[in-house]
Design an enzyme around this catalytic site. Structure first.
Site, PDB file in Angstrom:
ATOM      1  N   SER A 138       0.846  -1.183   0.000  1.00  0.00           N
ATOM      2  CA  SER A 138       0.000   0.000   0.000  1.00  0.00           C
ATOM      3  C   SER A 138       0.882   1.233   0.000  1.00  0.00           C
ATOM      4  CB  SER A 138      -0.890   0.013   1.250  1.00  0.00           C
ATOM      5  OG  SER A 138      -1.529   1.260   1.420  1.00  0.00           O
ATOM      6  N   TYR A 148      -1.141  -0.701  10.441  1.00  0.00           N
ATOM      7  CA  TYR A 148      -1.389  -0.995   9.028  1.00  0.00           C
ATOM      8  C   TYR A 148      -0.231  -0.515   8.163  1.00  0.00           C
ATOM      9  CZ  TYR A 148      -3.593  -1.292   4.475  1.00  0.00           C
ATOM     10  OH  TYR A 148      -3.854  -1.607   3.168  1.00  0.00           O
TER      11      TYR A 148
END
Length: 257
Positions: A138, A148
Protein backbone atom coordinates in the site's frame (compact mmCIF):
# COMPACT_ATOMS: atom_id res chain seq x y z
CA UNK A 1 -0.72 -23.07 -19.60
CA UNK A 2 0.55 -21.24 -16.51
CA UNK A 3 -1.16 -21.14 -13.12
CA UNK A 4 -1.62 -18.16 -10.78
CA UNK A 5 -2.57 -18.41 -7.12
CA UNK A 6 -4.34 -15.35 -5.70
CA UNK A 7 -5.22 -14.75 -2.05
CA UNK A 8 -8.13 -12.58 -1.03
CA UNK A 9 -9.59 -13.17 -4.45
CA UNK A 10 -13.36 -12.80 -4.14
CA UNK A 11 -13.58 -8.99 -4.22
CA UNK A 12 -11.68 -5.80 -4.96
CA UNK A 13 -8.09 -5.98 -6.15
CA UNK A 14 -7.95 -9.76 -5.80
CA UNK A 15 -11.02 -10.18 -7.98
CA UNK A 16 -9.56 -7.80 -10.56
CA UNK A 17 -6.35 -9.85 -10.66
CA UNK A 18 -8.36 -13.06 -11.10
CA UNK A 19 -10.41 -11.62 -13.97
CA UNK A 20 -7.42 -10.18 -15.78
CA UNK A 21 -5.25 -13.27 -15.41
CA UNK A 22 -8.10 -15.55 -16.49
CA UNK A 23 -8.69 -13.35 -19.54
CA UNK A 24 -4.98 -13.68 -20.34
CA UNK A 25 -5.33 -17.49 -20.28
CA UNK A 26 -3.92 -18.40 -16.87
CA UNK A 27 -5.38 -21.23 -14.83
CA UNK A 28 -6.14 -20.09 -11.29
CA UNK A 29 -6.00 -21.18 -7.67
CA UNK A 30 -8.46 -18.97 -5.81
CA UNK A 31 -7.91 -18.49 -2.07
CA UNK A 32 -10.30 -16.84 0.37
CA UNK A 33 -12.25 -17.53 3.57
CA UNK A 34 -15.68 -17.67 1.90
CA UNK A 35 -16.10 -21.01 0.11
CA UNK A 36 -19.47 -20.14 -1.45
CA UNK A 37 -18.13 -16.97 -3.04
CA UNK A 38 -15.02 -18.85 -4.15
CA UNK A 39 -17.05 -21.50 -5.96
CA UNK A 40 -19.25 -18.90 -7.63
CA UNK A 41 -16.18 -16.98 -8.74
CA UNK A 42 -14.48 -20.13 -10.04
CA UNK A 43 -17.55 -21.14 -12.06
CA UNK A 44 -17.90 -17.64 -13.51
CA UNK A 45 -14.25 -17.42 -14.57
CA UNK A 46 -14.36 -20.89 -16.10
CA UNK A 47 -17.52 -20.08 -18.06
CA UNK A 48 -16.25 -16.72 -19.29
CA UNK A 49 -12.64 -17.58 -20.09
CA UNK A 50 -12.41 -21.37 -20.33
CA UNK A 51 -9.71 -21.63 -17.68
CA UNK A 52 -9.44 -24.08 -14.80
CA UNK A 53 -10.15 -22.40 -11.46
CA UNK A 54 -9.25 -24.37 -8.35
CA UNK A 55 -10.83 -23.37 -5.02
CA UNK A 56 -8.89 -23.32 -1.77
CA UNK A 57 -10.69 -22.06 1.32
CA UNK A 58 -8.21 -20.72 3.88
CA UNK A 59 -8.06 -18.09 6.60
CA UNK A 60 -4.54 -16.67 6.33
CA UNK A 61 -4.70 -15.08 9.76
CA UNK A 62 -4.52 -18.62 11.19
CA UNK A 63 -1.71 -21.18 11.07
CA UNK A 64 -3.88 -23.88 9.52
CA UNK A 65 -4.89 -21.61 6.65
CA UNK A 66 -1.32 -20.53 5.95
CA UNK A 67 -0.15 -24.15 6.05
CA UNK A 68 -2.83 -25.23 3.55
CA UNK A 69 -1.71 -22.65 1.02
CA UNK A 70 1.97 -23.42 1.67
CA UNK A 71 1.25 -27.05 0.82
CA UNK A 72 -0.42 -26.06 -2.46
CA UNK A 73 2.47 -23.79 -3.39
CA UNK A 74 4.90 -26.62 -2.74
CA UNK A 75 3.13 -28.99 -5.14
CA UNK A 76 5.66 -29.58 -7.91
CA UNK A 77 3.30 -31.81 -9.88
CA UNK A 78 0.88 -28.92 -10.40
CA UNK A 79 3.17 -25.92 -9.93
CA UNK A 80 2.14 -22.33 -9.39
CA UNK A 81 3.84 -19.88 -11.75
CA UNK A 82 2.60 -16.63 -10.20
CA UNK A 83 1.64 -15.92 -6.59
CA UNK A 84 -0.38 -12.79 -5.78
CA UNK A 85 -0.40 -12.16 -2.03
CA UNK A 86 -3.39 -9.83 -1.83
CA UNK A 87 -5.32 -10.80 1.33
CA UNK A 88 -5.41 -8.13 4.01
CA UNK A 89 -7.60 -5.90 6.15
CA UNK A 90 -7.60 -2.65 8.10
CA UNK A 91 -8.71 -1.72 11.61
CA UNK A 92 -10.83 1.35 12.27
CA UNK A 93 -9.33 3.74 14.78
CA UNK A 94 -5.95 5.05 15.80
CA UNK A 95 -3.27 3.28 17.80
CA UNK A 96 -4.68 1.90 21.10
CA UNK A 97 -8.25 2.29 19.79
CA UNK A 98 -8.21 -1.06 17.98
CA UNK A 99 -8.08 -4.23 20.12
CA UNK A 100 -4.58 -5.66 20.43
CA UNK A 101 -5.86 -9.05 19.24
CA UNK A 102 -6.96 -7.44 15.97
CA UNK A 103 -3.57 -5.76 15.55
CA UNK A 104 -1.78 -9.08 16.07
CA UNK A 105 -4.11 -10.78 13.60
CA UNK A 106 -3.24 -8.08 11.07
CA UNK A 107 0.48 -8.64 11.55
CA UNK A 108 0.04 -12.38 11.09
CA UNK A 109 -1.84 -11.86 7.83
CA UNK A 110 0.21 -8.99 6.40
CA UNK A 111 3.66 -10.16 7.51
CA UNK A 112 3.86 -13.81 8.60
CA UNK A 113 1.53 -15.12 5.90
CA UNK A 114 3.30 -13.09 3.21
CA UNK A 115 6.69 -14.34 4.38
CA UNK A 116 5.64 -17.97 4.55
CA UNK A 117 3.72 -18.04 1.26
CA UNK A 118 6.40 -16.12 -0.63
CA UNK A 119 9.02 -18.52 0.72
CA UNK A 120 6.99 -21.61 -0.20
CA UNK A 121 6.40 -20.30 -3.71
CA UNK A 122 9.94 -19.04 -4.28
CA UNK A 123 11.55 -22.33 -3.25
CA UNK A 124 9.54 -24.27 -5.82
CA UNK A 125 9.98 -21.58 -8.47
CA UNK A 126 13.73 -21.37 -7.95
CA UNK A 127 14.01 -25.14 -8.43
CA UNK A 128 12.19 -24.75 -11.78
CA UNK A 129 14.16 -21.64 -12.73
CA UNK A 130 11.11 -19.44 -13.27
CA UNK A 131 8.14 -17.86 -11.54
CA UNK A 132 6.97 -14.67 -9.90
CA UNK A 133 5.43 -13.18 -6.77
CA UNK A 134 3.43 -9.97 -6.45
CA UNK A 135 2.95 -8.86 -2.84
CA UNK A 136 0.20 -6.28 -2.46
CA UNK A 137 1.31 -3.58 -0.04
CA UNK A 138 0.00 0.00 0.00
CA UNK A 139 1.09 3.60 -0.35
CA UNK A 140 0.46 3.63 3.40
CA UNK A 141 3.90 2.00 3.60
CA UNK A 142 5.43 5.43 2.97
CA UNK A 143 3.46 7.32 5.61
CA UNK A 144 3.48 7.06 9.42
CA UNK A 145 0.12 5.48 10.14
CA UNK A 146 -0.01 2.85 12.88
CA UNK A 147 0.14 -0.91 12.51
CA UNK A 148 -1.39 -0.99 9.03
CA UNK A 149 1.22 1.30 7.49
CA UNK A 150 4.03 -0.40 9.41
CA UNK A 151 2.97 -3.84 8.20
CA UNK A 152 2.83 -2.64 4.60
CA UNK A 153 6.25 -1.00 4.95
CA UNK A 154 7.54 -4.42 5.99
CA UNK A 155 5.98 -5.98 2.86
CA UNK A 156 7.78 -3.46 0.64
CA UNK A 157 11.17 -3.87 2.31
CA UNK A 158 10.92 -7.65 2.45
CA UNK A 159 9.84 -7.98 -1.19
CA UNK A 160 12.54 -5.71 -2.57
CA UNK A 161 15.21 -7.42 -0.49
CA UNK A 162 14.07 -10.88 -1.58
CA UNK A 163 13.95 -9.72 -5.20
CA UNK A 164 17.59 -8.69 -4.97
CA UNK A 165 18.62 -11.99 -3.39
CA UNK A 166 16.81 -13.99 -6.10
CA UNK A 167 17.80 -11.76 -9.01
CA UNK A 168 19.65 -14.50 -10.93
CA UNK A 169 17.33 -17.36 -10.06
CA UNK A 170 14.58 -16.73 -12.61
CA UNK A 171 12.16 -15.78 -9.81
CA UNK A 172 10.82 -12.21 -9.95
CA UNK A 173 9.26 -10.38 -7.01
CA UNK A 174 7.39 -7.07 -6.91
CA UNK A 175 5.68 -5.07 -4.19
CA UNK A 176 2.49 -3.39 -5.41
CA UNK A 177 1.51 -0.19 -3.60
CA UNK A 178 -2.01 0.93 -4.51
CA UNK A 179 -3.69 4.00 -3.12
CA UNK A 180 -7.38 4.16 -2.26
CA UNK A 181 -9.43 1.68 -4.28
CA UNK A 182 -13.20 1.24 -4.19
CA UNK A 183 -13.61 -2.23 -2.72
CA UNK A 184 -15.30 -3.88 0.28
CA UNK A 185 -12.30 -2.95 2.42
CA UNK A 186 -13.83 0.10 4.05
CA UNK A 187 -17.14 -1.52 4.92
CA UNK A 188 -15.35 -4.43 6.57
CA UNK A 189 -13.15 -2.06 8.57
CA UNK A 190 -16.09 0.15 9.56
CA UNK A 191 -14.60 3.15 7.72
CA UNK A 192 -16.83 5.54 5.78
CA UNK A 193 -15.68 5.76 2.13
CA UNK A 194 -16.23 9.53 2.01
CA UNK A 195 -13.18 10.20 4.19
CA UNK A 196 -11.10 11.06 1.10
CA UNK A 197 -11.75 13.26 -1.97
CA UNK A 198 -12.96 11.64 -5.18
CA UNK A 199 -9.69 12.21 -7.07
CA UNK A 200 -7.85 9.85 -4.70
CA UNK A 201 -9.91 6.79 -5.65
CA UNK A 202 -8.57 4.27 -8.18
CA UNK A 203 -10.28 1.72 -10.41
CA UNK A 204 -9.26 -1.89 -9.55
CA UNK A 205 -9.09 -3.10 -13.16
CA UNK A 206 -6.88 -0.22 -14.27
CA UNK A 207 -4.73 -0.69 -11.19
CA UNK A 208 -4.15 -4.36 -12.00
CA UNK A 209 -3.40 -3.64 -15.66
CA UNK A 210 -0.74 -1.09 -14.65
CA UNK A 211 0.69 -3.44 -12.02
CA UNK A 212 1.07 -6.31 -14.48
CA UNK A 213 2.84 -3.99 -16.94
CA UNK A 214 5.29 -2.99 -14.21
CA UNK A 215 5.82 -6.64 -13.30
CA UNK A 216 6.51 -7.56 -16.93
CA UNK A 217 9.10 -4.77 -17.07
CA UNK A 218 10.96 -6.28 -14.13
CA UNK A 219 10.13 -3.62 -11.55
CA UNK A 220 10.41 -4.57 -7.88
CA UNK A 221 8.13 -1.73 -6.74
CA UNK A 222 4.94 -0.61 -8.45
CA UNK A 223 3.00 2.54 -7.54
CA UNK A 224 0.60 2.41 -10.49
CA UNK A 225 -0.76 5.94 -10.58
CA UNK A 226 0.96 9.31 -11.18
CA UNK A 227 -0.91 10.99 -8.34
CA UNK A 228 0.29 8.52 -5.75
CA UNK A 229 3.79 8.44 -7.22
CA UNK A 230 3.94 12.19 -6.63
CA UNK A 231 2.63 11.83 -3.08
CA UNK A 232 5.08 9.12 -2.11
CA UNK A 233 7.94 11.04 -3.71
CA UNK A 234 7.00 14.10 -1.68
CA UNK A 235 6.82 12.03 1.49
CA UNK A 236 10.51 11.18 1.10
CA UNK A 237 11.51 14.86 0.85
CA UNK A 238 9.54 16.61 3.58
CA UNK A 239 9.53 16.09 7.38
CA UNK A 240 7.32 13.29 8.62
CA UNK A 241 5.23 15.72 10.65
CA UNK A 242 4.27 17.50 7.43
CA UNK A 243 2.72 14.39 5.90
CA UNK A 244 0.73 13.36 8.97
CA UNK A 245 -2.46 14.84 7.51
CA UNK A 246 -2.02 12.97 4.25
CA UNK A 247 -1.31 9.74 6.08
CA UNK A 248 -4.69 9.95 7.79
CA UNK A 249 -6.27 9.73 4.32
CA UNK A 250 -4.15 6.98 2.77
CA UNK A 251 -3.16 5.08 5.89
CA UNK A 252 -5.74 2.40 5.36
CA UNK A 253 -5.54 1.81 1.61
CA UNK A 254 -7.85 -1.06 0.66
CA UNK A 255 -6.04 -4.23 -0.22
CA UNK A 256 -8.30 -6.99 0.83
CA UNK A 257 -10.29 -9.02 -1.67
Amino acid sequence: MTTALITGTTAGIGSAFASRLAADGHNLVLVSRDEKRLRNQAADLHDRHGVEAEVLRADLSEDAGIAAVEERLGDRTHPVDLLVNNAGFGNNGRYLEAPLADELRMLKLHCEAVLRLTSAAAQTMRARGRGGVINVASVAAFFPRGTYGASKAWVVQFTQGAAKDLARSGVRLMALCPGLVRTEFHARAGIKPDHAPSWMWLDPDRLVAAALKDFARGKTLSIPDPRYKAMTGLAKLVPRSAVAGVSSKVGRSPVKG
